[in-house]
Design a protein around this motif. Structure first.
Motif, PDB file in Angstrom:
ATOM      1  N   PHE A  39      41.580  38.823  44.094  1.00 47.14           N
ATOM      2  CA  PHE A  39      41.868  40.090  43.414  1.00 47.14           C
ATOM      3  C   PHE A  39      42.906  40.876  44.238  1.00 47.14           C
ATOM      4  CE2 PHE A  39      37.484  39.247  41.693  1.00 47.14           C
ATOM      5  CZ  PHE A  39      37.939  38.806  40.466  1.00 47.14           C
ATOM      6  N   TRP A  52      42.931  41.716  47.240  1.00 50.44           N
ATOM      7  CA  TRP A  52      42.825  41.488  48.664  1.00 50.44           C
ATOM      8  C   TRP A  52      43.373  40.114  49.060  1.00 50.44           C
ATOM      9  CZ3 TRP A  52      39.604  44.979  51.805  1.00 50.44           C
ATOM     10  CH2 TRP A  52      39.131  46.077  51.053  1.00 50.44           C
ATOM     11  N   ILE A  67      34.034  40.045  47.442  1.00 48.34           N
ATOM     12  CA  ILE A  67      35.246  39.972  46.615  1.00 48.34           C
ATOM     13  C   ILE A  67      35.686  38.511  46.462  1.00 48.34           C
ATOM     14  CG2 ILE A  67      37.695  40.607  46.552  1.00 48.34           C
ATOM     15  CD1 ILE A  67      36.852  43.285  47.930  1.00 48.34           C
ATOM     16  N   ARG A  77      24.898  50.189  38.587  1.00 52.50           N
ATOM     17  CA  ARG A  77      25.753  51.103  37.825  1.00 52.50           C
ATOM     18  C   ARG A  77      25.211  51.338  36.425  1.00 52.50           C
ATOM     19  NH1 ARG A  77      30.592  50.509  34.542  1.00 52.50           N
ATOM     20  NH2 ARG A  77      32.257  51.960  35.105  1.00 52.50           N
ATOM     21  N   GLN A 101      31.154  46.028  44.915  1.00 51.76           N
ATOM     22  CA  GLN A 101      31.963  45.011  44.237  1.00 51.76           C
ATOM     23  C   GLN A 101      31.245  44.490  42.989  1.00 51.76           C
ATOM     24  OE1 GLN A 101      34.724  45.346  45.671  1.00 51.76           O
ATOM     25  NE2 GLN A 101      33.872  46.220  47.561  1.00 51.76           N
ATOM     26  N   SER A 103      31.562  46.943  40.280  1.00 46.36           N
ATOM     27  CA  SER A 103      32.880  47.450  39.887  1.00 46.36           C
ATOM     28  C   SER A 103      32.999  47.299  38.369  1.00 46.36           C
ATOM     29  CB  SER A 103      33.979  46.690  40.627  1.00 46.36           C
ATOM     30  OG  SER A 103      33.926  45.311  40.334  1.00 46.36           O
ATOM     31  N   PRO A 104      33.799  48.162  37.723  1.00 46.70           N
ATOM     32  CA  PRO A 104      33.727  48.224  36.257  1.00 46.70           C
ATOM     33  C   PRO A 104      34.091  46.901  35.578  1.00 46.70           C
ATOM     34  CG  PRO A 104      35.559  49.551  37.111  1.00 46.70           C
ATOM     35  CD  PRO A 104      34.719  49.159  38.284  1.00 46.70           C
ATOM     36  N   GLY A 105      34.937  46.103  36.188  1.00 46.15           N
ATOM     37  CA  GLY A 105      35.311  44.834  35.576  1.00 46.15           C
ATOM     38  C   GLY A 105      34.184  43.814  35.583  1.00 46.15           C
ATOM     39  N   PHE A 106      33.165  44.033  36.417  1.00 47.61           N
ATOM     40  CA  PHE A 106      31.992  43.151  36.415  1.00 47.61           C
ATOM     41  C   PHE A 106      30.750  43.896  35.899  1.00 47.61           C
ATOM     42  CE2 PHE A 106      34.718  40.960  39.530  1.00 47.61           C
ATOM     43  CZ  PHE A 106      34.706  39.690  38.977  1.00 47.61           C
ATOM     44  N   ASN A 120      42.772  47.826  38.101  1.00 49.68           N
ATOM     45  CA  ASN A 120      42.134  46.991  39.118  1.00 49.68           C
ATOM     46  C   ASN A 120      40.616  47.134  38.958  1.00 49.68           C
ATOM     47  OD1 ASN A 120      42.921  45.742  42.111  1.00 49.68           O
ATOM     48  ND2 ASN A 120      40.865  46.554  41.974  1.00 49.68           N
ATOM     49  N   GLN A 121      40.105  46.625  37.838  1.00 46.69           N
ATOM     50  CA  GLN A 121      38.690  46.857  37.533  1.00 46.69           C
ATOM     51  C   GLN A 121      37.776  45.838  38.181  1.00 46.69           C
ATOM     52  OE1 GLN A 121      37.463  48.233  33.753  1.00 46.69           O
ATOM     53  NE2 GLN A 121      39.504  48.912  33.134  1.00 46.69           N
ATOM     54  N   LYS A 122      38.334  44.718  38.626  1.00 47.74           N
ATOM     55  CA  LYS A 122      37.482  43.694  39.220  1.00 47.74           C
ATOM     56  C   LYS A 122      37.473  43.865  40.727  1.00 47.74           C
ATOM     57  CE  LYS A 122      37.451  40.670  35.358  1.00 47.74           C
ATOM     58  NZ  LYS A 122      37.968  39.520  34.623  1.00 47.74           N
ATOM     59  N   CYS A 123      36.374  44.310  41.250  1.00 52.08           N
ATOM     60  CA  CYS A 123      36.210  44.669  42.663  1.00 52.08           C
ATOM     61  C   CYS A 123      37.087  45.879  42.986  1.00 52.08           C
ATOM     62  CB  CYS A 123      36.508  43.505  43.599  1.00 52.08           C
ATOM     63  SG  CYS A 123      35.405  42.101  43.309  1.00 52.08           S
ATOM     64  N   GLU A 124      36.873  46.410  44.169  1.00 52.45           N
ATOM     65  CA  GLU A 124      37.658  47.575  44.579  1.00 52.45           C
ATOM     66  C   GLU A 124      39.067  47.156  44.960  1.00 52.45           C
ATOM     67  OE1 GLU A 124      35.544  49.112  47.875  1.00 52.45           O
ATOM     68  OE2 GLU A 124      33.991  50.038  46.643  1.00 52.45           O
ATOM     69  N   ASN A 159      35.756  53.507  40.068  1.00 50.27           N
ATOM     70  CA  ASN A 159      34.591  52.850  39.474  1.00 50.27           C
ATOM     71  C   ASN A 159      34.392  53.219  38.008  1.00 50.27           C
ATOM     72  OD1 ASN A 159      31.467  52.593  38.892  1.00 50.27           O
ATOM     73  ND2 ASN A 159      31.958  51.190  40.557  1.00 50.27           N
ATOM     74  N   ASP A 202      37.159  53.120  33.383  1.00 54.29           N
ATOM     75  CA  ASP A 202      37.159  51.921  32.557  1.00 54.29           C
ATOM     76  C   ASP A 202      37.673  52.225  31.158  1.00 54.29           C
ATOM     77  OD1 ASP A 202      35.075  53.483  31.735  1.00 54.29           O
ATOM     78  OD2 ASP A 202      33.513  52.080  32.301  1.00 54.29           O
TER      79      ASP A 202
END
Lengths: 440, 440, 440
Positions: B63, B65, B232, B266, B301, B304-307, C364-368, C392, C395
């Motif tokens: 991602f 990183w 991550i 969340r 992580q 996070s909103p994508g997961f 960048n929604q997947k992980c921080e 966070n 979304d």
């Protein structure tokens, strides 16, 4: 329905005395879940209201249950070795365990004791016991007497019969403007016990009598049934009609001096639940609201998931909380005419509220109407705040109870305001759907 | 799954001692987010559970990183002008700032001090510091020692390497009856620190060992990862599998003597959140529930909103609330076998609950069944109230946890009642959808 | 809109003094719901803001109401038998009941008293009375003076006119980037009364002046209207435009020394309601939030069910709670520049919040994201916790106010974090729908 037609009686105290008098008449009879004691009880109620008496034959399957044999009893006693009657059914029908099989025997004390029931913690009281669905027999007596029993042979008689017959219940249907029904259910299977549940039987009878003389929108159905098996039998025989029940109350334990306790239906927010909460909340008296739980009286059956009817329970002190429950101390002195009148008054107010919980639609939804030019500020019984709330919320989506709840005003003030506004041509009534579905 | 198969061990205290012993073995190793310390840690865990060891090469994009260079260290010290080692990595790996670049230099005190870290408010403790993602070096020492440093030249050595290599993590997958997974995640990147997070590493290892010997409906995935970058990396490499995660726990700080703190996912009302609240609420012990917030451990992580995975965090005292956090005082004496056992027990109970959170449908929804004729009132382990609640709410729309929550009964009582009713043919199990979607 | 463009003034105290000065200028004028006093008031406001003056002819039907005759007054007095003016309109316009019909008569004390109003409980204060929609006349005086009146004939004059004319109101429209409007409504129909409602008139004027010099997303509409009939007239004439109102405030009683009271719109959770609750909740000062009720000021009309606009009311002490209300004690000394400034500041902050309540979507929604490598941890004005919350929850489904509410952070911190993240390319703004529907 005009204000004059409401269910609440003018003379509440009188109603309390009438209920108490009727209970006194019913008190001596030996009732059980079947048998002639139940029939004699209904005969007395029929002097007040035109009850239909139903008989369901022994052996009839009612859902998971079977109607049991009919139990009747003529006499029962225990005589000591001197031939003296020391326990006598004719003195109190509580002395015999209900549904005891016939017995005629001479027994030594040790054997007899296996069939005796008493209450060490309340040594002067005689307990009430039953042996439904279990073949047995027994006697109940005060613990004080129990302790005096001496060694020796005892002559025991229970002159009862357990035979094919029927389960008996009473039913009264009062048709209203709509087929949607309000159910009032009281169990009537206990012998000489006052609060549980002659109080409910007496109150329901006088309520039915009272309603019989009045107009009402809803139809009303009164059931006087043996506990559990009676409710199950009625639901089984009337499965297709149950959907018409828009609201209902199990009425039990309404004569003691404790505060009123309303137990919500399984739905929790049914109109009957909200009406009861509103009436009690505005009563200025202490009260309790309990969430539904699946133990208690016949609400267990009405609120089983396959029916899930909007039926709550109206009581005073819950039965688990008073020691007199199911003992000889639940006698006519334990109940008070004032409590009976108060229970009657509150139930009538709850039913009034449901009867009059209409939906109006404002014909003047854009800005306020000019109330002054219509003389509404001085309209008898309507106050300005209630007028404004009703105008503001009568958008077709709020019932009068919705408006009362949101405004915090008593229902009566809201209803009177709505009636005044309707007379002034500012509101029209809209059809609403009852809790049971379908038009009201 | 029968009661005998449940995850909770018979001997809780024994588990606490086993975890404590394993932590003691791991304690001396110098771990960081990459490097041989992490690998040696996994080697020790593999004596207990069949971990897969994964290596993710330096430079891999995960991602936003990038996997950093691998850090290893052989030795480090500060010698004073007399040639005496006054700070020695071999005495405690906390003395070197993690990820320090190699250094070999003679420095006057003033220059050296720019690279020294101590805690004036806790003069006997050595702080734990890192310089991830920032090219720097440093030493940590007690403030008491810091104050004794005299003017003069100091000989400084950090014999470390920062080179292309890989990020290492451990993974164990225990297949169950369904592909839906429960994730247990522990960060394992800290050197000689006990509560944060060898306690989590030890507990998760023993939980995996325990589960390996038992049947389970869910599949289980255990991750032993470096904090942040490890979570991550795993999510990046397993993006398509993440949707199978039906519940999860980040396990960290589970050995101190404080009360248990559960931090919600969340989603807030995920099954894991409700299960944790139920188990802790019925534990009879103080505990805390925290709403989700996007700072903390690796739940950042997973949530996070994508997961937006249903992953909560199980800890005792939150790290911000104990001064020993990230210092040499977070040592083996700071954690207790009793606390470790209690944490294990509660986590196992939460997982048990999710394993056994079934949905039943009553075959007798119209009125109550006659429990007496089926001998259910005396069924071992089932009490009448629980039987009635389960019958009343088993309409296909309520899980056992729903019933436990509404009735206020402990989950175990509800489950036992449901099992007894199912054995009596009154209930049948219905398929339910897991939190992760799809059949369970 | 950049931070520099916000509505809040740099010099809050200065604004309070400006409002107070303007109120002082308006104070002596004899206003009523129609007539030249209202026009003179608007003339003074036009020195500050380019108001449009609207005239609605007598007899115009506005929903259920009719625009009344225009009332004007030149002089009024009571002379005692010695010919001395004992009550004089020129000394205070409160002495004449507003909308009094013309009178010229000699009356004995007994007759006169039927037309006199005083306040026994506040013997030094002169009450404020009106006779709108009712043909009558009267004088108001202090109770102390009332008690000194001696028997004799009194010479009474009210030199007023009640004639066809018009209802006058002032309107200012400040177009913004969108047609969606924010409504600020102040009633301006009271004579020499300061808090009710010259404070609202003065504050709204200075707010409009201030906004006129700034960019804003929303369009703004300011109304200076007679109470009730003015709001009804505006809604009637602008029925088709009312749907553009995305938020609004009735501004009244904003100068007294009590705490701020915000009354929610009928919707209860409209953006304006949430914005007001947020600003007051983070102010560090006592305040009150009231649920909507259909009595009060012009929110009665804006929140009538046919409009149901998201319009709340911003006041300090509610009018029913201070005895000075509608008396001569509601004078320029009763209001304070500090309170006026505080009210201005809070209203500006509420409007700022609505102006800046954007929706961002994270890229960048997947992980921080790795905030460190972007230097965001040290970004001016953004703190790490706010950065994490915004990442966070961005979304696409959460506005900045949603994020502020869930995180408990002040809106400004959330907004600054979002702006920093957007500058770093981590967020993009998404169109949002205003409360009034349609794109913003």
């Amino acid at each position: 329905m005009s204000i004059e037609d409401r269910i609440r009686p003018g003379d509440a105290t009188g109603i309390g005395l009438e209920i108490h008098r009727l209970m006194g008449e019913l008190f001596p009879i030996c009732r059980s879940i079947t048998g002639d004691g139940f029939r004699r009880t209904l005969d007395i109620l029929r002097r007040h209201i035109p009850l239909d008496v139903r008989e369901v034959p022994t052996g009839t399957r009612v859902f998971d249950w079977t109607v049991p044999k009919e139990w009747n009893i003529r006499d029962a006693y225990i005589k000591d070795s001197k031939g003296e009657k020391i326990v006598d059914f004719r003195a109190s029908n509580l002395h015999v365990v209900s549904y005891s099989r016939p017995v005629r025997a001479i027994l030594p004390l040790a054997e007899l004791k296996k069939h005796l029931h008493s209450l060490p913690e309340h040594p002067d009281w005689v307990p009430y016991k039953t042996t439904y669905y279990k073949d047995d027999w027994g006697f109940c007596l005060s613990h004080r007497q129990f302790l005096t029993l001496e060694e020796g042979d005892y002559d025991v008689l229970i002159d009862s019969t357990l035979e094919d017959g029927s389960l008996t219940f009473g039913e009264l249907y009062l048709p209203g403007e709509t087929e949607k029904e309000i159910l009032i259910s009281a169990h009537a299977c206990h012998p000489s016990l006052a609060n549980d549940n002659l109080s409910g039987v007496g109150l329901a009878t006088m309520l039915a009598k009272h309603l019989g003389t009045r107009q009402h929108r809803y139809s009303y159905r009164f059931l006087f049934i043996p506990g559990t098996i009676g409710a199950i039998a009625w639901l089984s025989l009337n499965e297709s009609r149950a959907g018409r029940i828009a609201a209902g109350l199990v009425v039990s334990g309404v004569g003691d001096r404790g505060e009123i306790t309303y137990k919500r239906s399984r739905r929790g927010l049914a109109e009957i639940d909200r009406a009861a909460a509103h009436v009690l909340g505005h009563s200025g008296r202490p009260y309790r609201l309990l969430d539904f739980h699946p133990y208690g009286y016949d609400e267990r059956q009405y609120c089983s998931p396959g029916f899930d009817l909007p039926v709550g329970r109206f009581s005073r002190t819950p039965c688990a909380e008073y020691p007199e429950y199911h003992t000889s101390a639940d006698n006519m002195a334990f109940v008070s005419a004032v409590s009976l009148a108060d229970s009657f008054e509150k139930i009538a107010a709850i039913l009034d509220l449901i009867e009059e919980n209409r939906v109006y639609q404002s014909l003047n939804q854009k800005c306020e109407p000019q109330l002054g030019k219509r003389g509404l500020y001085s309209s008898a019984g309507a106050n300005e705040i209630a007028l404004l709330w009703v105008m503001n919320l009568s958008d077709g989506g709020h019932s009068l109870l919705d408006i009362a709840e949101r405004s915090g005003l008593p229902f009566a003030a809201v209803r009177e305001a709505a009636e005044a506004l309707a007379r002034a041509g500012l509101l029209v009534e809209r059809p609403r759907t009852s809790e049971a579905g379908g038009p009201l």
